[in-house]
Design an enzyme around this catalytic site. Structure first.
Site, mmCIF file in Angstrom:
data_model
loop_
_atom_site.group_PDB
_atom_site.id
_atom_site.type_symbol
_atom_site.label_atom_id
_atom_site.label_comp_id
_atom_site.label_asym_id
_atom_site.label_seq_id
_atom_site.Cartn_x
_atom_site.Cartn_y
_atom_site.Cartn_z
ATOM 1 N N GLU A 363 61.670 -7.665 17.599
ATOM 2 C CA GLU A 363 61.955 -8.425 18.836
ATOM 3 C C GLU A 363 62.083 -7.489 20.043
ATOM 4 O OE1 GLU A 363 64.247 -11.977 18.628
ATOM 5 O OE2 GLU A 363 63.714 -12.326 16.542
HETATM 6 N N1 COS Z 1 60.208 -13.939 31.439
HETATM 7 C C1 COS Z 1 59.193 -14.563 32.061
HETATM 8 N N2 COS Z 1 58.021 -13.939 32.348
HETATM 9 C C2 COS Z 1 57.902 -12.667 31.982
HETATM 10 C C3 COS Z 1 58.938 -11.956 31.347
HETATM 11 C C4 COS Z 1 60.127 -12.657 31.081
HETATM 12 N N3 COS Z 1 61.156 -12.086 30.444
HETATM 13 N N4 COS Z 1 58.515 -10.700 31.117
HETATM 14 C C5 COS Z 1 57.263 -10.617 31.606
HETATM 15 N N5 COS Z 1 56.901 -11.800 32.126
HETATM 16 C C6 COS Z 1 55.659 -12.148 32.802
HETATM 17 C C7 COS Z 1 55.423 -11.266 34.022
HETATM 18 O O1 COS Z 1 56.060 -11.805 35.158
HETATM 19 C C8 COS Z 1 53.930 -11.298 34.143
HETATM 20 O O2 COS Z 1 53.539 -12.516 34.746
HETATM 21 P P1 COS Z 1 52.602 -12.587 36.063
HETATM 22 O O3 COS Z 1 51.312 -11.955 35.669
HETATM 23 O O4 COS Z 1 52.487 -14.046 36.347
HETATM 24 O O5 COS Z 1 53.326 -11.805 37.106
HETATM 25 C C9 COS Z 1 53.445 -11.352 32.711
HETATM 26 O O6 COS Z 1 54.548 -11.894 31.947
HETATM 27 C C10 COS Z 1 53.062 -10.002 32.150
HETATM 28 O O7 COS Z 1 54.205 -9.176 32.268
HETATM 29 P P2 COS Z 1 54.143 -7.601 32.483
HETATM 30 O O8 COS Z 1 53.046 -7.260 33.459
HETATM 31 O O9 COS Z 1 55.518 -7.144 32.784
HETATM 32 O O10 COS Z 1 53.666 -7.126 31.033
HETATM 33 P P3 COS Z 1 53.644 -5.696 30.400
HETATM 34 O O11 COS Z 1 52.365 -5.527 29.701
HETATM 35 O O12 COS Z 1 54.042 -4.661 31.401
HETATM 36 O O13 COS Z 1 54.737 -5.828 29.212
HETATM 37 C C11 COS Z 1 56.849 -5.748 28.101
HETATM 38 C C12 COS Z 1 56.078 -5.974 29.400
HETATM 39 C C13 COS Z 1 56.618 -4.372 27.514
HETATM 40 C C14 COS Z 1 58.310 -5.911 28.498
HETATM 41 C C15 COS Z 1 56.437 -6.850 27.074
HETATM 42 O O14 COS Z 1 55.103 -6.713 26.679
HETATM 43 C C16 COS Z 1 57.316 -6.865 25.833
HETATM 44 O O15 COS Z 1 58.418 -7.378 25.849
HETATM 45 N N6 COS Z 1 56.802 -6.276 24.733
HETATM 46 C C17 COS Z 1 57.486 -6.312 23.438
HETATM 47 C C18 COS Z 1 57.134 -7.547 22.716
HETATM 48 C C19 COS Z 1 58.043 -7.780 21.559
HETATM 49 O O16 COS Z 1 59.233 -7.978 21.704
HETATM 50 N N7 COS Z 1 57.434 -7.753 20.366
HETATM 51 C C20 COS Z 1 58.136 -8.049 19.187
HETATM 52 C C21 COS Z 1 57.503 -9.276 18.628
HETATM 53 S S1 COS Z 1 58.572 -10.404 17.902
HETATM 54 S S2 COS Z 1 59.227 -9.487 16.287
#
Ligand code: COS
Length: 379
Positions: A363
């Site tokens: 997560e």
């Molecule tokens: N709530 C709502 N929207 C979100 C958000 C959140 N918490 N986090 C990101 N977004 C949105 C962004 O606003 C963006 O939208 P817009 O293009 O409309 O502006 C879009 O999602 C893409 O976000 P971002 O550009 O920040 O993506 P990144 O590739 O930089 O990734 C991380 C951000 C690394 C934080 C994300 O990919 C992540 O959480 N990765 C881990 C995933 C995970 O937990 N995997 C485990 C799987 S379950 S065991």
């Protein structure tokens, strides 16, 4: 913020603690050894209302707050983190996601049996090459008019072979990047959906983790959650709550190991006195107790944010980052307090140490939590 637990919270805490001691503890070493899913116990937890704790009673849930849910996860994790991850995924990823983003039909059809614990859910985001880099989805859901054609592979899926309902993130329009991703509800038994290999894991060995394969699976359009292209935001918002659940799991793993070390220190003697009388052990216990208390406050703060309508993305990430670190440190120290006994299975702490590690990975790894926190503090 009131740090006092209510009568209802205390009752839930006690119910979860009793269940963990009476129903989960007796077979936990064997289930870990043989990678056996706690099927019977999960069924009972469903009947007791633990599978849809925060879901509105009109959809079959228990209608409780986040603190109640975290107390249950914490107590169950003290004994069996393989069971608590089943609860965590079902409650805070699958049920929460469906309740907050699903259509009324989807709620009636899928949420109700999941919240009642009659069925188990799975949340499918990770792929062989998209773990932390979750926008790089290779699984595709091509729009065919009245249905999507789903193709791809998902990895490390909790409840992989025991679930009936799977929420699968897939790329529909690659040109739109993360805004071209959809979240689709897949049912067990749909043609072309294959449950692949089971993972042989370091920890949470009783939980059922699989690769899933989708080969030309026809998914009806009505199984898409929300509007076209909101799948990534859906996943991120859902994971923000899921992370608080995993933080509570980490807190429970640490608490379970600490309680065992504390008890052991009062009965084991060395150099003519019980080891709790030696300052070397007292300092370890003091550090463990302090770290757990600090983690608990972060976890409860994130829950309080969620229950009071505040943003909880950052506080949840902080809670998970810190509680998972505490889980690792405390479990390692609990093994040390037990000495040679700590290294053997009968004393439980070695399992808790192995179980602790996953809380820094799933997560969102600790590094991903730091990305989330850094973005928040930098604005
Ligand atoms: N709530 C709502 N929207 C979100 C958000 C959140 N918490 N986090 C990101 N977004 C949105 C962004 O606003 C963006 O939208 P817009 O293009 O409309 O502006 C879009 O999602 C893409 O976000 P971002 O550009 O920040 O993506 P990144 O590739 O930089 O990734 C991380 C951000 C690394 C934080 C994300 O990919 C992540 O959480 N990765 C881990 C995933 C995970 O937990 N995997 C485990 C799987 S379950 S065991």
């Amino acid at each position: 913020m009131n740090l006092q637990l209510s009568e209802e919270h205390l009752m839930i805490q006690k119910a979860a603690r009793d269940f963990a001691q009476n129903e989960l503890k007796p077979g936990v070493i064997e289930r870990d050894e043989h990678q056996k899913f706690p099927a019977e116990q999960i069924k009972m937890l469903g009947e007791l209302g633990f599978m849809g704790m925060m879901v509105d009673p009109k959809y079959g849930g228990s209608g409780m707050d986040t603190i109640s849910y975290l107390l249950a996860i914490e107590e169950i994790s003290k004994v069996d983190a393989s069971a608590s991850v089943v609860l965590s995924v079902n409650n805070s990823l699958v049920c929460w996601g469906l309740e907050h983003f699903g259509s009324e039909d989807q709620k009636q059809k899928y949420l109700v049996p999941l919240a009642k614990g009659e069925k188990i859910g799975a949340f499918c985001l990770s792929e062989p090459e998209a773990g932390s880099d979750a926008t790089s989805q290779r699984t595709t859901a091509i729009d065919m008019g009245d249905h999507y054609l789903l193709n791809g592979t998902k990895n490390w899926i909790t409840n992989g072979s025991t679930a009936s309902t799977y929420i699968v993130m897939a790329q529909t329009d690659v040109s739109k990047g993360s805004r071209g991703i959809n979240a689709l509800i897949i049912e067990r038994g749909m043609e072309g959906f294959i449950v692949g290999a089971k993972e042989n894991k370091l920890g949470i060995r009783g939980s059922d983790t699989h690769t899933l394969l989708f080969n030309d699976v026809k998914v009806p359009k009505e199984n898409r959650i929300g509007d076209d292209g909101i799948g990534f935001k859906f996943a991120m918002k859902t994971l923000a709550g899921g992370r608080i659940g995993i933080a509570a799991q980490a807190l429970g793993i640490a608490g379970g190991a600490y309680e065992l070390a504390l008890e052991y220190s009062k009965v084991r003697s060395a150099f003519g006195k019980v080891i709790s009388q030696h300052q070397a052990i007292q300092f370890k216990l003091a550090d463990m107790a302090t770290e757990i208390e600090a983690a608990r406050l972060l976890v409860y703060k994130a829950a309080w944010d969620k229950d009071n309508g505040h943003d909880y993305g950052t506080s949840g990430a902080m809670a998970k980052l810190y509680a998972s670190k505490v889980a690792m440190e405390v479990t390692v120290e609990a093994v040390q307090v037990h000495g040679g006994y700590g290294f053997v299975k009968e004393y439980h702490v070695e399992r808790l140490m192995r179980d602790a590690k996953i809380t820094q990975i799933y997560e969102g790894t600790s590094e991903v939590q730091k990305i989330v926190i850094a973005r928040s503090v930098l604005g």
